[in-house]
Design a protein around this motif. Structure first.
Motif, short mmCIF file in Angstrom:
data_model
loop_
_atom_site.label_atom_id
_atom_site.label_comp_id
_atom_site.label_asym_id
_atom_site.label_seq_id
_atom_site.Cartn_x
_atom_site.Cartn_y
_atom_site.Cartn_z
N GLU A 256 4.77 -6.40 -5.21
CA GLU A 256 4.49 -7.33 -4.11
C GLU A 256 3.37 -8.30 -4.50
O GLU A 256 3.44 -9.50 -4.24
CB GLU A 256 4.09 -6.56 -2.85
CG GLU A 256 5.24 -5.89 -2.13
CD GLU A 256 6.03 -6.86 -1.25
OE1 GLU A 256 5.54 -7.98 -1.01
OE2 GLU A 256 7.13 -6.49 -0.80
N THR B 22 9.37 0.16 -0.96
CA THR B 22 9.36 -1.30 -0.77
C THR B 22 8.92 -1.67 0.64
O THR B 22 8.15 -2.61 0.84
CB THR B 22 10.76 -1.87 -1.05
OG1 THR B 22 11.11 -1.59 -2.42
CG2 THR B 22 10.78 -3.37 -0.84
N GLU B 23 9.42 -0.92 1.64
CA GLU B 23 9.02 -1.18 3.03
C GLU B 23 7.52 -0.99 3.22
O GLU B 23 6.85 -1.80 3.86
CB GLU B 23 9.79 -0.26 3.98
CG GLU B 23 11.24 -0.63 4.19
CD GLU B 23 11.88 0.29 5.21
OE1 GLU B 23 12.27 -0.20 6.29
OE2 GLU B 23 12.00 1.49 4.93
N ALA C 209 5.51 -0.43 -6.25
CA ALA C 209 6.05 -1.39 -5.29
C ALA C 209 4.96 -2.35 -4.81
O ALA C 209 5.21 -3.54 -4.62
CB ALA C 209 6.67 -0.65 -4.10
N GLY D 57 5.53 -3.78 1.52
CA GLY D 57 5.58 -5.04 2.26
C GLY D 57 4.70 -5.01 3.49
O GLY D 57 4.05 -6.00 3.83
#
Length: 246
Positions: free
Chosen positions: A165, A95-96, A161, A99
């Motif tokens: 996004e 996720t990091e 992920a 993003g």
């Protein structure tokens, strides 16, 4: 600090397409992306510094300069960017990383082409290719005549992920899913990705004969990487039928 560090300011991009090569099932995304970088002689454009990426440094044969494990390569004429990754990404960090890259996609108005393998046992038939999309990405799939998925499923890992996004931000993006060998590097599936998916969507022309003629050599070259992924606890990018979770 999360950032994309541009190395070549002379490269000018205008709403480029991006081919994503995080390692996953059959290493299809990595094989396809590496092949495009080498075939089109793309230049090392930027280093990726995202929270969640392994803190390691990479060196190359006959080159003393260290670099990051995840990098961007560019072809100004093709308005094309390729994301090359030498490391898997852990589930907790996906996720990091997604993003971090989404911020750069938004800043550069990039159209991402995400790549994922769907584990299937190999037979004589060529692997099938399917497409999914967010925003108006479905228009690109229609123009390329990429088929819709025949069953429900999900995409995990960093690729999943990044698709999430794109979905959240309403970004135009596509995901290409190709049937791939679940245990070994699969150059044939990577060839299908390029020929029937990436090239018609990105407007590129990429010779793929080498992926077939040198399939055994490519498999051997990528086998050590594939073994490291299997031994690690990281979850690679992959597509999976949804019925497995129902």
């Amino acid at each position: 600090m999360a950032r994309i560090s541009v190395l070549d300011d002379e490269v000018s991009l205008d709403e480029p397409s991006l081919v994503e090569g995080f390692p996953g099932v059959g290493l299809v995304g990595k094989i396809a992306t590496d092949h495009m970088i080498e075939t089109h002689e793309m230049v090392h454009y930027a280093n990726v510094h995202c929270d969640g990426l392994p803190r390691v440094a990479v060196y190359r044969e006959d080159d003393r300069a260290l670099t990051t494990p995840v990098r961007l390569y560019a072809d100004e004429e093709l308005d094309l960017v390729a994301l090359r990754s030498d490391v898997p990404v852990s589930p907790g960090a996906a996720t990091e990383v997604a993003g971090c890259l989404e911020s750069w996609f938004a800043e550069t108005v990039t159209f991402p082409i995400f790549l994922s393998g769907l584990g299937r046992e190999k037979d004589e038939a060529p692997p099938d290719l399917y497409g999914v999309a967010t925003g108006n990405g479905g228009d690109a799939l229609s123009r390329a005549e990429v088929e819709d998925p025949p069953e429900s499923g999900l995409v995990s890992g960093p690729t999943g992920a990044m698709l999430a996004e794109s979905l959240e931000h309403g970004r135009d993006a596509v995901g290409l899913i190709v049937e791939s060998d679940p245990q070994f590097p699969d150059p044939e599936a990577a060839r299908i990705l390029i020929r029937d998916g990436i090239d018609p969507i990105a407007g590129t022309e990429t010779p793929t004969e080498g992926l077939v003629d040198q399939a055994e050599e490519i498999r051997n070259a990528k086998q050590a990487f594939a073994k490291r992924m299997q031994e690690a606890t990281e979850e690679s990018s992959q597509a999976e039928p949804l019925k497995m979770f129902q």
